[in-house]
Enzyme design. Sequence first.
Site, PDB file in Angstrom:
ATOM      1  N   CYS A   2       0.842  -1.197   0.000  1.00 44.07           N
ATOM      2  CA  CYS A   2       0.000   0.000   0.000  1.00 44.07           C
ATOM      3  C   CYS A   2       0.878   1.247   0.000  1.00 44.07           C
ATOM      4  CB  CYS A   2      -0.955   0.053   1.169  1.00 44.07           C
ATOM      5  SG  CYS A   2      -2.065  -1.343   1.335  1.00 44.07           S
ATOM      6  N   ARG A  27       5.377  -0.344  -4.739  1.00 45.93           N
ATOM      7  CA  ARG A  27       5.033  -1.077  -3.526  1.00 45.93           C
ATOM      8  C   ARG A  27       4.038  -2.200  -3.787  1.00 45.93           C
ATOM      9  NH1 ARG A  27       6.638   1.915   0.989  1.00 45.93           N
ATOM     10  NH2 ARG A  27       5.076   1.004   2.355  1.00 45.93           N
ATOM     11  N   TRP A  75      -3.345  -2.526  -1.465  1.00 48.84           N
ATOM     12  CA  TRP A  75      -3.094  -3.946  -1.713  1.00 48.84           C
ATOM     13  C   TRP A  75      -4.085  -4.707  -0.848  1.00 48.84           C
ATOM     14  CZ3 TRP A  75      -0.985  -8.305   0.912  1.00 48.84           C
ATOM     15  CH2 TRP A  75      -0.505  -9.321   0.078  1.00 48.84           C
ATOM     16  N   ASN A 101      -2.689   2.088   5.749  1.00 52.20           N
ATOM     17  CA  ASN A 101      -1.910   0.895   5.417  1.00 52.20           C
ATOM     18  C   ASN A 101      -1.876  -0.003   6.642  1.00 52.20           C
ATOM     19  OD1 ASN A 101      -1.317   2.221   3.074  1.00 52.20           O
ATOM     20  ND2 ASN A 101       0.837   2.563   3.531  1.00 52.20           N
ATOM     21  N   GLY A 102      -1.944  -1.317   6.432  1.00 51.79           N
ATOM     22  CA  GLY A 102      -1.843  -2.241   7.545  1.00 51.79           C
ATOM     23  C   GLY A 102      -3.125  -3.025   7.755  1.00 51.79           C
ATOM     24  N   GLU A 488      17.060 -18.199  -5.792  1.00 50.05           N
ATOM     25  CA  GLU A 488      16.762 -16.809  -6.160  1.00 50.05           C
ATOM     26  C   GLU A 488      16.380 -16.695  -7.630  1.00 50.05           C
ATOM     27  OE1 GLU A 488      16.403 -12.610  -6.135  1.00 50.05           O
ATOM     28  OE2 GLU A 488      16.132 -14.190  -4.650  1.00 50.05           O
ATOM     29  N   LYS A 492      12.792 -15.229  -8.977  1.00 51.23           N
ATOM     30  CA  LYS A 492      12.649 -14.121  -9.917  1.00 51.23           C
ATOM     31  C   LYS A 492      11.722 -14.505 -11.070  1.00 51.23           C
ATOM     32  CE  LYS A 492      13.682 -11.354  -8.064  1.00 51.23           C
ATOM     33  NZ  LYS A 492      14.197 -11.736  -6.791  1.00 51.23           N
ATOM     34  N   GLU A 495       8.088 -14.779  -9.828  1.00 54.08           N
ATOM     35  CA  GLU A 495       7.555 -13.480  -9.415  1.00 54.08           C
ATOM     36  C   GLU A 495       7.066 -12.643 -10.586  1.00 54.08           C
ATOM     37  OE1 GLU A 495       9.640 -11.623  -5.489  1.00 54.08           O
ATOM     38  OE2 GLU A 495      10.952 -11.883  -7.216  1.00 54.08           O
ATOM     39  N   HIS A 511      16.476 -37.099  -5.915  1.00 55.00           N
ATOM     40  CA  HIS A 511      15.562 -37.454  -4.838  1.00 55.00           C
ATOM     41  C   HIS A 511      14.156 -36.915  -5.085  1.00 55.00           C
ATOM     42  CE1 HIS A 511      18.826 -39.074  -2.385  1.00 55.00           C
ATOM     43  NE2 HIS A 511      19.536 -38.056  -2.828  1.00 55.00           N
ATOM     44  N   LYS A 610       6.014  -4.503  -2.546  1.00 58.40           N
ATOM     45  CA  LYS A 610       7.450  -4.300  -2.346  1.00 58.40           C
ATOM     46  C   LYS A 610       7.837  -4.424  -0.877  1.00 58.40           C
ATOM     47  CE  LYS A 610      11.590  -3.255  -3.637  1.00 58.40           C
ATOM     48  NZ  LYS A 610      12.353  -4.230  -4.415  1.00 58.40           N
TER      49      LYS A 610
END
Length: 615
Positions: A2, A27, A75, A101-102, A488, A492, A495, A511, A610
């Site tokens: 947000c 964000r 968000w 926000n929150g 990573e 990426k 995402e 395995h 973000k």
Amino acid sequence: MCGIVGYIGHREAYPIVIKGLKRLEYRGYDSAGVMLYDGDAVKLSKTKGKVSDLEAKAQSEITTNGTIGMGHTRWATHGVPNDVNSHPHVSNSGDLVIVHNGIIENYGPLKEELKKRGYTFSSDTDTEVLVNLIEEVQKNEKLKLGKAVQVALNQVVGAYAIAVFDKKNPNEIVAARLGSPLAIGIGEGEYFIASDASPFIEYTTNAVYLEDGEMANIRLHRPMKVRKIKDDSVVDPYIQELQMNLEQIEKGGYDHFMLKEIYEQPSVIKDTYRGRLHANEGIIQMAGVEDNLEKFLNADRIIIVACGTSWHAGLVAEYIIEEFTRIPVEVEYASEFRYRNPIINSKDVVIAISQSGETADTMAAIKLAKDNGAFVFGVCNVVGSSISRESHGGAYTHAGPEIGVASTKAFTTQITVLTMLALRLAKAKGTMSQTDYQTYLQELEIIPDKVKEALETNAKSEEIAAVFKDSPNCLYLGRGYNFPVALEGALKLKEISYIHAEGYPAAEMKHGPIALIDELMPVIIIAPKQGHYDKIVSNIQEIKSRSGKIIAVVTKGDIQVRELADYVIEIPETSDALSPLITTIPLQLLSYHIAVMRGCNVDQPRNLAKSVTVE
């Protein structure tokens, strides 16, 4: 997650708020809204979608003049993304307007109580409950806005950054924070409010970052007052001079912030070690480490807590710190660490890693560690952020603003900081020979040049991306220092391109994951000459025999892997411990190009934020 923007002053508020919301788009959000006050009436426009959608809607449904305004990018948490659930929210009387926000965790019982008192709700949000709670307190106890906000916030449980406006007293905005960042810019006869400083950097370089549990009365032509929410005690706010500049948050000719930030890595790695690394003198000088050196040297173990990309940087650091210093290291997801009743004692060092310095789970892990007597060392990018203030000591990465939601330069600069930390401790403990120590310092100093060389693989990465952009799945394999790089790389890809991808230690392929390999499965293998090269070659042969499509990241001049792989990306040679700084570059580029070719929103991937300031 947000974004909040607010303005009160002598300028037209609308262009400031809209431009500020665009600066906060990194964000992550799914809807946006704006409130303006023109001296007579509150005007509101909000919509599901992007800030550009809000602009179009606002221009058609409200007049956009007025010198007081607040904006928000949401968000979704409580309620689906739609126009009604978007912020700002208005109280039942229409007098109070809030952006938030929150998460208000006890909004359910509060909502039921307010319903009994005659309040109605048009949205599914916890925020509409909060604004009506403030109104109920204000009305029943006959309080001014600031006091009503304070009383109401002492009744809520959760995390928040809020800005509240009352049209009955239109020369004031009340702001408060607990667990979600909020900055106040101080200009000449004007104030700016934002989730970070980027929306107002062109107007003022003076800012106050509210601390957790603080609120501010921001009034025209009067000094700002800051108080503690809990006990109403007065706080003398610390005014910081901002170091950020406008050029840092613009795209600089690149198509996307993510690509710009990938290409910034040679310079920001250098910025991260500038003034700290003196290779010719054999010196690493980090104030946060020097001031607390005994804490590190006497540590029974180091616990690294982080989330997402920062967690992967922590995994790389685990290999490096244990190898260089022989201090045991554990790497924990901050979101799990806080809930599993971990064993922590006063001889533990907890390293908390976060790009934003505001990650809620990591903040909670810090508080838990401190409560149990551990020493906390923060590694973050944002000066003045919550983690930098809550830690006993720490180090900034100096990567500059990272606007793209998917971290790139944060990863490499975090590894740079943690590598310098490990080398300084190794020097102090005597666990590394002087020759090896000097070699690492000199190699780290030239890493930016090798990263720049690795960026020359862009065209090759784009060529490979065109082949595999429609693959539904992808497997990343690495060993040793490059196992976290495989994780990573997979993160990426998933995402920003929404392709399912998994990272594995190469030896673990047998395995389970080897069952997935066929002629349709691209397998990206990180296979530099240093490290477990022969073992990786064996893993590649196992994939080849099952018709998997092999994309190999190899050291320049490699012959053995080249003969087996379908596609090869060459990178410059470096030491095994420093190789993640190089091997990650082509994986970032590959993910970027695949996402672009798939028509994805690279800088603002769906459902992601973000700075994750709630659980």
